[in-house]
Write a protein that holds these residues in place. Sequence first.
Motif, PDB file in Angstrom:
ATOM      1  N   THR A   1       0.835  -1.198   0.000  1.00 47.20           N
ATOM      2  CA  THR A   1       0.000   0.000   0.000  1.00 47.20           C
ATOM      3  C   THR A   1       0.872   1.252   0.000  1.00 47.20           C
ATOM      4  OG1 THR A   1      -0.182   0.225   2.406  1.00 47.20           O
ATOM      5  CG2 THR A   1      -1.798  -1.212   1.316  1.00 47.20           C
ATOM      6  N   PHE A   2       0.333   2.298  -0.545  1.00 45.37           N
ATOM      7  CA  PHE A   2       1.045   3.577  -0.583  1.00 45.37           C
ATOM      8  C   PHE A   2       1.341   4.063   0.835  1.00 45.37           C
ATOM      9  CE2 PHE A   2       1.248   8.220  -0.844  1.00 45.37           C
ATOM     10  CZ  PHE A   2       2.252   8.358  -1.781  1.00 45.37           C
ATOM     11  N   PHE A   3       0.416   3.808   1.759  1.00 45.70           N
ATOM     12  CA  PHE A   3       0.613   4.234   3.146  1.00 45.70           C
ATOM     13  C   PHE A   3       1.845   3.567   3.754  1.00 45.70           C
ATOM     14  CE2 PHE A   3      -3.804   5.225   2.457  1.00 45.70           C
ATOM     15  CZ  PHE A   3      -3.954   6.436   3.105  1.00 45.70           C
TER      16      PHE A   3
ATOM     17  N   TYR B   1      -6.706   6.698   0.199  1.00 42.17           N
ATOM     18  CA  TYR B   1      -5.713   7.209  -0.754  1.00 42.17           C
ATOM     19  C   TYR B   1      -6.416   8.026  -1.849  1.00 42.17           C
ATOM     20  CZ  TYR B   1      -2.394   7.116  -4.639  1.00 42.17           C
ATOM     21  OH  TYR B   1      -1.577   7.464  -5.684  1.00 42.17           O
TER      22      TYR B   1
ATOM     23  N   ASN C   1      -7.038   2.041   0.174  1.00 40.00           N
ATOM     24  CA  ASN C   1      -7.093   2.559  -1.197  1.00 40.00           C
ATOM     25  C   ASN C   1      -8.137   3.669  -1.336  1.00 40.00           C
ATOM     26  OD1 ASN C   1      -5.042   0.932  -2.182  1.00 40.00           O
ATOM     27  ND2 ASN C   1      -6.447  -0.713  -2.749  1.00 40.00           N
TER      28      ASN C   1
ATOM     29  N   ILE D   1      -1.096  12.598   1.900  1.00 39.32           N
ATOM     30  CA  ILE D   1      -0.600  11.448   2.658  1.00 39.32           C
ATOM     31  C   ILE D   1       0.878  11.644   2.993  1.00 39.32           C
ATOM     32  CG2 ILE D   1      -0.161   8.952   2.590  1.00 39.32           C
ATOM     33  CD1 ILE D   1      -2.711   8.813   0.742  1.00 39.32           C
TER      34      ILE D   1
ATOM     35  N   GLU E   1      -1.783  11.599  -2.936  1.00 39.40           N
ATOM     36  CA  GLU E   1      -0.406  11.358  -2.508  1.00 39.40           C
ATOM     37  C   GLU E   1       0.179  12.520  -1.707  1.00 39.40           C
ATOM     38  OE1 GLU E   1       2.196  10.007  -5.608  1.00 39.40           O
ATOM     39  OE2 GLU E   1       0.866   8.328  -6.121  1.00 39.40           O
TER      40      GLU E   1
END
Length: 184
Positions: free
Chosen positions: A4-6, A64, A61, A72, A69
């Motif tokens: 995940t981006f996180f 997100y 997601n 975050i 971005e």
Amino acid sequence: MNTTFFYQTLQKKVKKNPSLKPLLTQLDAEIPIIVDLLKHTDWVFRHYSSHKEDHSKNILNNIYDLLGEDKIQSMTSCDIWLLIEAAYCHDIGMCVSFDELKSELKKTHFGKYLDKVKANKYHELNPFVSALTADDISKLLNSPSELIELNNLFYQLLADWFRPFHGYRSETMIKDVKFGACLF
């Protein structure tokens, strides 16, 4: 989870500030345990959509998609860690062990819940509960298809009982130092 981006953003923040490493260490230790627990949500909540790991990832997601971005990346490491934990932990209260289920069914407040459903002719499970508490339960067992329907309705009843308390159950499980112990 680490895709995940996180999580990836938290990794980058930890690289810049190694004193934040305990946040990643804790996630790496806890998330596999939580994912294992979430595999059991469909035992009682079998007619619900999946509440396994994919549900947690979908929540991340969606967050997100809402934040983007830049927002975050501007969050603190603790905020990112908290969002990941919340996305994974929020439904662990839907994990009900067999022993816990047996114990709950014996409690008087479950009986009161059945009486409440029986008294509400508009409750979707009223016909089932009314027949279940009647002397002639055999009318529900006239055929294999009736037995399958009985099983389905019984699990809907259990889910309806546990659902209002799953937040409290999640909180209790998170606070329990034995959190990692397998419940099943």
